[in-house]
Design an enzyme around this catalytic site. Structure first.
Site, PDB file in Angstrom:
ATOM      1  CB  CYS A  14       1.445   6.196   0.674  1.00  9.44           C
ATOM      2  SG  CYS A  14       0.052   5.606  -0.270  1.00  9.44           S
TER       3      CYS A  14
ATOM      4  CB  CYS B 255       0.433   3.170   2.863  1.00  8.11           C
ATOM      5  SG  CYS B 255      -1.159   2.900   2.049  1.00  8.11           S
TER       6      CYS B 255
ATOM      7  CB  CYS C  45      -2.985   7.188   0.127  1.00 13.09           C
ATOM      8  SG  CYS C  45      -3.585   5.542   0.444  1.00 13.09           S
TER       9      CYS C  45
ATOM     10  CB  CYS D 151      -1.891   5.434   4.666  1.00 12.11           C
ATOM     11  SG  CYS D 151      -1.184   6.403   3.322  1.00 12.11           S
TER      12      CYS D 151
HETATM   13 ZN   LIG Z   1      -1.506   5.002   1.371  1.00 13.23          ZN
END
Ligand SMILES: [Zn+2]
Length: 191
Positions: free
Chosen positions: A38, A42, A69, A72
């Site tokens: 991430c 995030c 992810c 994000c």
């Molecule tokens: Zn994330």
């Protein structure tokens, strides 16, 4: 932009926990238990410290076997990436699909995974409306439709679109259109 040369693990951990967008693009954090990496900003659940590794480049994290992810999108390079946009989109969808139910800001915030304070502020920043104002806008639009296309009276319409009391429906309707629901209906009846 912060300088990645003098950034310690403690600082990175701190930025991860506080979802600090100032560190986006500077480092990424990866979580062993989920296999996902991430951006610092995030809003996903804060991982346990012992499961986290840090990377300075998304490609390094991917080489180490982590997946980006979905929320994000650390694999996208855009500097204009707005970490709150997915949350705003989720909130809009939530409101549009559930406008006819009682909806509290707290519930909306927990459904989209941020605090009530963050939701209110970031939603307003990006859309010009608070979530409550946006909900009202959606409801009034629906009310106009129902008033003109059904035989429901204004009280019935008010309940149907999620107002808990008729006076709050009347006030909201008048705020938005300048007339009461029944006036609106009368004004638009085709002769
Ligand atoms: Zn994330």
């Amino acid at each position: 932009m912060k300088d990645q040369n003098n950034i310690s693990k403690d600082i990175m951990w701190e930025a991860t926990v506080s979802c600090d967008p100032a560190y986006d693009g500077i480092f990424f954090y990866a979580v062993k238990t989920t296999g996902i990496f991430c951006r610092p900003s995030c809003k996903s659940k804060v991982p346990k410290c012992e499961n986290v590794s840090f990377f300075f480049h998304a490609t390094e994290a991917q080489k180490a076997g982590y997946r980006p992810c979905k929320r994000c999108r650390p694999d996208l390079k855009s500097k204009n990436y707005d970490p709150f946009m997915p949350i705003i989109e989720d909130t809009i969808r939530l409101i549009e699909n559930n406008y006819d139910q009682k909806m509290l800001l707290d519930e909306m915030a927990s459904k989209v995974g941020v605090s009530r304070f963050h939701l209110n502020r970031s939603f307003k920043d990006r859309t010009g409306y608070t979530p409550r104002m946006y909900l009202e806008k959606v409801r009034i639009k629906k009310a106009k439709e129902l008033l003109l296309t059904t035989t429901l009276n204004s009280t019935e319409v008010g309940y149907q679109i999620g107002y808990q009391s008729i006076s709050s429906f009347y006030n909201a309707f008048k705020r938005s259109t300048g007339v009461s629901p029944s006036q609106f209906q009368t004004n638009h009846v085709k002769t």
